[in-house]
Write an enzyme that holds these catalytic residues in place. Sequence first.
Site, PDB file in Angstrom:
ATOM      1  N   LYS A   1       9.842 -23.907  10.610  1.00  0.00           N
ATOM      2  CA  LYS A   1      10.790 -22.800  10.725  1.00  0.00           C
ATOM      3  C   LYS A   1      12.151 -23.406  11.035  1.00  0.00           C
ATOM      4  O   LYS A   1      12.249 -24.615  11.265  1.00  0.00           O
ATOM      5  CB  LYS A   1      10.373 -21.824  11.837  1.00  0.00           C
ATOM      6  N   ARG A   2      13.216 -22.570  11.050  1.00  0.00           N
ATOM      7  CA  ARG A   2      14.516 -23.092  11.449  1.00  0.00           C
ATOM      8  C   ARG A   2      14.401 -23.775  12.806  1.00  0.00           C
ATOM      9  O   ARG A   2      13.611 -23.359  13.661  1.00  0.00           O
ATOM     10  CB  ARG A   2      15.542 -21.945  11.529  1.00  0.00           C
TER      11      ARG A   2
ATOM     12  N   THR B   1       7.711 -14.219  10.454  1.00  0.00           N
ATOM     13  CA  THR B   1       6.908 -13.847   9.282  1.00  0.00           C
ATOM     14  C   THR B   1       5.997 -15.001   8.879  1.00  0.00           C
ATOM     15  O   THR B   1       4.967 -14.777   8.240  1.00  0.00           O
ATOM     16  CB  THR B   1       7.811 -13.444   8.094  1.00  0.00           C
TER      17      THR B   1
ATOM     18  N   LYS C   1      13.198 -21.080  19.449  1.00  0.00           N
ATOM     19  CA  LYS C   1      11.899 -21.250  18.782  1.00  0.00           C
ATOM     20  C   LYS C   1      11.081 -22.372  19.436  1.00  0.00           C
ATOM     21  O   LYS C   1       9.905 -22.546  19.175  1.00  0.00           O
ATOM     22  CB  LYS C   1      12.093 -21.527  17.293  1.00  0.00           C
TER      23      LYS C   1
ATOM     24  N   HIS D   1      17.846  -7.441  12.881  1.00  0.00           N
ATOM     25  CA  HIS D   1      16.901  -8.569  12.834  1.00  0.00           C
ATOM     26  C   HIS D   1      17.002  -9.530  14.004  1.00  0.00           C
ATOM     27  O   HIS D   1      16.356 -10.577  13.996  1.00  0.00           O
ATOM     28  CB  HIS D   1      17.115  -9.393  11.561  1.00  0.00           C
TER      29      HIS D   1
ATOM     30  N   LYS E   1       1.950 -15.369   7.374  1.00  0.00           N
ATOM     31  CA  LYS E   1       1.509 -16.197   6.244  1.00  0.00           C
ATOM     32  C   LYS E   1       0.356 -17.098   6.662  1.00  0.00           C
ATOM     33  O   LYS E   1      -0.635 -17.256   5.942  1.00  0.00           O
ATOM     34  CB  LYS E   1       2.672 -17.061   5.725  1.00  0.00           C
TER      35      LYS E   1
HETATM   36  C1  26V Z   1      22.853 -14.187  11.164  1.00  0.00           C
HETATM   37  C2  26V Z   1      24.042 -14.807  10.923  1.00  0.00           C
HETATM   38  C3  26V Z   1      25.030 -14.798  11.985  1.00  0.00           C
HETATM   39  C4  26V Z   1      26.385 -15.140  11.538  1.00  0.00           C
HETATM   40  C5  26V Z   1      26.466 -16.181  10.496  1.00  0.00           C
HETATM   41  C6  26V Z   1      25.503 -16.077   9.386  1.00  0.00           C
HETATM   42  C7  26V Z   1      24.249 -15.423   9.698  1.00  0.00           C
HETATM   43  C8  26V Z   1      23.242 -15.410   8.753  1.00  0.00           C
HETATM   44  C9  26V Z   1      22.071 -14.794   9.016  1.00  0.00           C
HETATM   45  C10 26V Z   1      21.871 -14.187  10.217  1.00  0.00           C
HETATM   46  C11 26V Z   1      20.593 -13.511  10.419  1.00  0.00           C
HETATM   47  C12 26V Z   1      19.902 -13.862  11.652  1.00  0.00           C
HETATM   48  C13 26V Z   1      18.829 -12.923  11.871  1.00  0.00           C
HETATM   49  C14 26V Z   1      17.497 -13.375  11.314  1.00  0.00           C
HETATM   50  O1  26V Z   1      17.346 -14.132  10.392  1.00  0.00           O
HETATM   51  N1  26V Z   1      16.504 -12.840  11.917  1.00  0.00           N
HETATM   52  C15 26V Z   1      15.134 -13.110  11.581  1.00  0.00           C
HETATM   53  O2  26V Z   1      14.699 -12.052  10.734  1.00  0.00           O
HETATM   54  C16 26V Z   1      13.351 -12.184  10.361  1.00  0.00           C
HETATM   55  C17 26V Z   1      13.043 -11.075   9.397  1.00  0.00           C
HETATM   56  O3  26V Z   1      13.134  -9.852  10.033  1.00  0.00           O
HETATM   57  C18 26V Z   1      12.481 -12.145  11.596  1.00  0.00           C
HETATM   58  O4  26V Z   1      11.139 -12.337  11.203  1.00  0.00           O
HETATM   59  C19 26V Z   1      12.874 -13.234  12.573  1.00  0.00           C
HETATM   60  O5  26V Z   1      12.141 -13.122  13.767  1.00  0.00           O
HETATM   61  C20 26V Z   1      14.345 -13.133  12.871  1.00  0.00           C
HETATM   62  O6  26V Z   1      14.778 -14.231  13.662  1.00  0.00           O
END
Ligand code: 26V
Length: 811
Positions: free
Chosen positions: A544-545, A652, A550, A356, A656
């Site tokens: 968004k975050r 995403t 971003k 992701h 929406k």
């Molecule tokens: C990463 C990490 C890194 C270490 C600590 C905790 C933690 C928790 C979550 C994540 C995930 C980061 C990746 C993420 O959220 N990606 C997003 O995924 C969406 C669904 O596929 C996508 O639409 C977004 O563009 C993407 O940033």
Amino acid sequence: MLTISKDRFKRDYIQKFIELHGKDLDEGTNLNKYEALGSLIRDYVSRMWIETNKRYNREKEKQVYYFSMEFLLGRLLGNSLLNLGIRDVCKKALKELGVELEDLENLEQDQGLGNGGLGRLAACFLDSMASLKIPGNGCGIRYKYGFFEQKIIEGSQVESPDKWLREGNVWEIKKTDKAEVVKFGGEIKTEYIGGRLTFTHVNYEPVLAVPHDTPIVGFENEVINTLRLWSAEPVVNEFDFSSFSRGEFLKAIEYKNSVEAISQVLYPDDSFYEGKILRLKQQYFFVSAGIQSIIRHYKKHLGDLCLLNEKIAIHINDTHPTLAIPELMRILLDEEGLSWEDAWRITTNSVSYTNHTILQEALEKWPIDMFKKLLPRIFMIVEEINERFTKELWSKYEGQWDKISQMAIVGDGYVRMAHLAIVGSHSVNGVAKLHTEILKNQQMSDFYYMYPRKFNNKTNGITHRRWLIKANPKLTSLLNETIGESWIKHPTDMEKFERFKNDSFVKESLFKIKNENKQKLAKIIKDNQGIVVDTNSIFDVQVKRIHAYKRQTLNALRIMDLYNKLLENPSLDIAPRTFIFAGKAAPAYYLAKKTIELITALADKINNDPRVSDKMKIVFMENYRVSLAEDIVPATEVSEQISTTTKEASGTSNMKFMMNGAITIATLDGANVEIRDEVGDDNIVIFGLTEREVLEYYRHGKYSAWDTRNGDERLIKITDQLVNGFYHDEKDRFRIIYENLLNYNDEFFVLKDFASYIEAQEKVDKLYKNKEKWQEMSCVNIAHSGIFSSDRTIKEYATGIWGSGYLYKNL
Ligand code: 26V
């Protein structure tokens, strides 16, 4: 579909209320009424749930297990009613009893067990799997505290714990009899027994994993799937504590606390990876419990483990559940006595992995020492996988030490989770076309070269049931009246709506619907933030975050520029705009928190300047979450998707917004590219550096932020205003933003994209002033949004990766 008459519903509800609260309905609070309704719906669902499970066990169809650290479900009541097909009956029945359904729905706490896109995607996927009759199970952690609550105090973010379970949770069922024991620490005793090498785990710390199941209701199809979330409990019971002598009692308390910490809280940072042992514990905890329960269930109902990968698929949502690979190996080897070769074949054919993000700083790697100490047997297995893999590498790249050590699973003192996930699975997918291409050709090119057939794309999607039917009932009715209802089950049928792009009644209706949704949002803004906004202004939204890539900063800079322009020329002919922001910054992400401070400072100054107040307003809405998004999205006219090209894997919210008729202003990043391909260049506004240009700049480092700034009068003025006290008495409040933009050379090309962004915004302004054209664009966007339903995505996963879900074709 559940068929129930209004009168029967009324009777059931009153009876439920009395049973639950021991008083009459008219004596109850709204919370009492919500609890009774939730509990009644759960009763209705329970019967179907049992039936679904019986059918799955009988028919032995392939089961999908979706492993994810995060499930961002939001509220469940409204969508369960909708999917059961009884929302209208229920609404009418309650009304006759003097109760407003929406009032009760709004009392439900969001289930916010996720950071953002990744967790919400998991929730949309659960909804789609159930709606497509795919036997799909979610597996995750039941965090006691979800994603923190955000307040804005004196312009800054302040976090507090999300006590979502405070009033209980009517949806979950605790299944104590299905608990599993997960083992941490200790040592591994290796012995030959009966000619076979055996591994016995001794002196470990046991943790009890207790499942809490939530029903996932399919759309009008009597399917109820399961989301199983695990909670950590000490293995001994409370009673044992009191019998301990003092020393042991303290030890017991320590043990209890350390165990309960595992499922205490969701990590609120999705951008910077930190090698925290608690997070590694969380990962192994839910993965081990999940895999053990899968195997237990499998053996009971299906038996032959050699066929495991034909009967189940295990999907890992990002690298966080990668330990599913060595854990499945451990069970097959140590507990079931399979050979390494058989276990490896079964494991790799069962597991598939989605990536992701390409952000380097989010990639997970665990220090060997920590990993080995916490998970001794799992480490041995990972070492063996690595050994075999590096041998394979050697046979391909003999002598190329650099390449081999870069690709190894264990190297430089770390276990590299992405490498383990790629090697130990049969499928690796990205989440939008561009993202998958970047994975194949840049980030994971060595692996792509080695295993070209593993790599594939699955462009993300969103459930149109929550994000259109539930969130925007008026637009739903308009679609039903114009193109019929087939799109509800076949969302790409929304294309028929394009025929109405020149129909003046439809265009007028679109305008009216948007306006009503804007009024509803305006009221929420007034109630929550105390700001009065003009519903005739453009609702321009970035939610968004908060993250540097971003580029909320880019949005802020153009607001500063517009303000300067209006001060210079008060009669500037622009359509008034309301700039709406929402989003949380990771608590330790200083720059992101400063970005919030900048936005709130702009709001403070500009909203209180009567010279411009009829032309622009800025709102930062507190505590962004799923339920707030459901209010914002239908009211949005301009959707800001302005990440630095290559950085947003998919996005995403972009989907929406378009589904609800907003016009997108975007860089050609993530799924924006596919949105552009769907609607055509005339129905989206694109700006900014292309993928090639961005990669070129990164490669050759020829970008100069100072030169870019010095070449643009507007940028000189606004960057100065960041640090000259124009927006805040505390002059250096935004200095870090200034430093990042200029002295650290603007990693995300904010200044570089500024001019083209302004131009694009001027185009938006022009288009908006042409009401006919705007509604036409809106209509085309809605019509082409069906392909972004997560039903399409899930069908692609089912046929292309999991080999499951033959039944959805009979819909
Ligand atoms: C990463 C990490 C890194 C270490 C600590 C905790 C933690 C928790 C979550 C994540 C995930 C980061 C990746 C993420 O959220 N990606 C997003 O995924 C969406 C669904 O596929 C996508 O639409 C977004 O563009 C993407 O940033």
